[in-house]
Write an enzyme that holds these catalytic residues in place. Structure first.
Site: not given
Ligand code: F6P
Length: 560
Positions: A223, A279-280, A365, A403, A217, A523
């Site tokens: 990452e 995002g979620r 979240e 299980h 987003k 972060k």
């Molecule tokens: O760290 C949490 C977050 O901001 C989430 O809310 C989001 O889905 C995820 O990181 C990834 O964010 P982006 O889509 O901006 O890379």
């Protein structure tokens, strides 16, 4: 934990100050001592009374610790919290995400083309369908082989690089809809900054037939950008450094065109979405591109129609028959009155393997907050109690979970309500396997509700000293969601259901379900710590004593 009444700061969002809350506290005292055995015995109509329908989903909530009076009082709580007005405000596009001053309009992602919604002067329905049409055109080209890689070969593998909402939704839905997929096209999902993730997902691929989707987003997530850079390096190695290959093998999904361009991806190959999609809450936007590539545009649109059907139910149904509202209220009932802290979600479908993990981000979240919309602490309440928010969601598909952890559900000391999700028609009918599978589904909720008494265990000839060990207390609450089949539409309905359950809970608790400030500090600290781990010279240790010592050990193990 209790706080003194003196510390209470009156907040219009403090639900505990309402008559409806007090009525539920009283209701709890009445209902808590009663057993589900007795509740069923005293009302032959109980199953029918507490079964309701939303689109293709049937909810039986009769195996919950409640009476008709409880439901009335829960509905009164929703009214006291202004849930109806808040639903309308969300669907209308009001800026209900107040800390980021944003509308919250994931429901607009699945409005039909004929609908109209203008928010902040912009026709969002037209925007949504414009992107969907572009996704469709792209997906059709890739699926037909018309879109070819830099060396002229068609695409066989899609690698989605994203994390959180840019990963969990797509991967969950890709797994859920495997039966609808073009099996000749494989999708892989890279999320973790642990280098083993990108290595394992990419090392054995033919990069001439691989398409990378970089989904973010913000296009600022460490990452995702790190993994995407690594993938780009490998791609260029495969094409002897020919930068022109990037345009054929990389596409982006983002709200931030500038950062996409800065990364080196042609914005013609970018699929956009908007800041009003959390995002979620985003995999039904362009974030679902990998899914659309896998299952095709028609199945993707069918899924959107399923989302929309649940949205309409949530927006219009009376609260007493409104499945997301009822389930959200039940979560509040157990969380805030019975003092439970978690809810198990137990899909009886191996295809829904990643559904609980997906729900963890969606629910935790969203509702893992301890400050209300107006900035007051949930510890400051008229009832004098800290208002517990943010249930812990967890689970695994049945029968595997049976299980593993079901022992605790049946006989442990912690009351853990559970949602059971099952389907009448299997995607693959192999002899009697599905009936055997589903008999487990029905058996578990019955055993959890009704248990087995000491008399019943004794009557089976069990030795007296073993009887206490074999008694099943029962009275363990469950919801049962039954649908005919796991289709794209039903998947959309299920996801929208949990989105709206989450929203319902947030409204009762008076919190903002749409920001996530709590993930920021870690972060920032990771960025600050990195030089301490990597510097060639002995670093200046600037963290706390424990962390400094751990980093020193790490450096020693890394030979630094
Ligand atoms: O760290 C949490 C977050 O901001 C989430 O809310 C989001 O889905 C995820 O990181 C990834 O964010 P982006 O889509 O901006 O890379």
């Amino acid at each position: 934990m209790s706080t003194s009444h003196d510390t209470h700061t009156a907040s219009p969002y403090d639900i505990t100050g309402t008559e409806a809350w007090r009525a539920l506290a009283e209701e709890y005292r009445r209902v808590e001592p009663r057993h589900l055995r007795e509740l069923f015995a005293s009302d032959p109509q109980r199953a029918q009374r507490f079964t309701t329908q939303a689109a293709d989903l049937t909810l039986d909530y009769s195996k919950n610790r409640l009476t008709a009076e409880t439901v009335e009082r829960l509905v009164a709580l929703a009214e006291a919290a202004g849930l109806r007005e808040k639903i309308d405000a969300m669907f209308r596009g009001d800026h209900i995400n107040i800390t980021e001053d944003r509308a919250v309009l994931h429901t607009a992602l699945r409005l039909p083309r004929s609908a109209s919604l203008v928010v902040d002067g912009q026709d969002v329905v037209a925007d949504v369908h414009n992107v969907l049409d572009r996704m469709e055109a792209f997906a059709t080209k890739v699926r037909s082989g018309e879109w070819v890689g830099h060396s002229g070969k068609s695409i066989r593998t899609i690698v989605n690089i994203g994390i959180g909402g840019s990963d969990l939704g797509p991967v969950m839905a890709y797994e859920a809809l495997r039966d609808y997929a073009d099996r000749s096209l494989e999708c892989r999902f890279v999320s973790n900054i642990d280098p083993t993730d990108v290595f394992e997902k990419v090392h054995d691929l033919d990069l001439e037939t691989t398409l990378f989707i970089v989904a973010s987003k913000t296009f600022g997530t460490a990452e995702t950008l790190t993994n995407a850079k690594q993938a780009r390096t490998w791609l260029l190695e495969a094409f002897n450094g020919d930068e022109a290959a990037v345009a054929k093998h990389f596409v982006a999904v983002s709200t931030n065109a500038q950062r996409v361009a800065d990364f080196g991806i042609d914005t013609d190959n970018m699929f956009g979405f908007w800041d009003w999609v959390g995002g979620r809450y985003s995999y039904d936007s362009a974030v679902g591109l990998a899914l659309m590539l896998s299952v095709g545009p028609d199945n993707f649109r069918e899924m959107l129609a399923g989302f929309h059907a649940m949205d309409e139910h949530f927006r219009t149904a009376d609260f007493a028959e409104n499945v997301p509202v009822l389930m959200g209220l039940l979560n509040v009932w157990y969380n805030n009155f019975f003092g439970t802290s978690s809810r198990a979600v137990l899909p009886y479908s191996q295809y829904l393997l990643r559904f609980p993990a997906y729900l963890q981000q969606l629910t935790m979240e969203s509702n893992g907050k301890s400050v209300r919309v107006d900035g007051t602490s949930v510890a400051q309440s008229a009832s004098g109690d800290l208002v517990q928010t943010g249930e812990i969601f967890w689970g695994e598909p049945g029968t595997n979970g049976q299980h593993a952890f079901y022992q605790l559900l049946h006989q442990g000391t912690k009351l853990t309500p559970a949602d059971f999700i099952g389907f009448a028609q299997p995607n693959h009918d192999l002899g009697s396997m599905h009936d055997l599978f589903m008999s487990n589904f029905f058996a578990q909720t019955a055993a959890l509700a009704f248990g087995k008494t000491a008399e019943e265990v004794t009557a089976e000839g069990t030795a007296a000293d073993i009887v206490p060990h074999r008694v099943m207390p029962g009275n363990r609450p469950t919801n049962t969601i039954l649908a005919e089949r796991l289709t794209p539409s039903v998947l959309g309905q299920l996801v929208a259901l949990y989105e709206h359950i989450t929203f319902t809970q947030s409204v009762i608790w008076g919190i903002n379900a749409f920001d996530q400030w709590g993930v920021e500090l870690g972060k920032q600290m990771a960025l600050q710590f990195e030089p301490m781990l990597t510097s060639a010279e002995a670093p200046e240790y600037t963290a706390d004593g424990s962390t400094n010592a751990l980093i020193a050990s790490y450096r020693a193990m890394r030979g630094r």
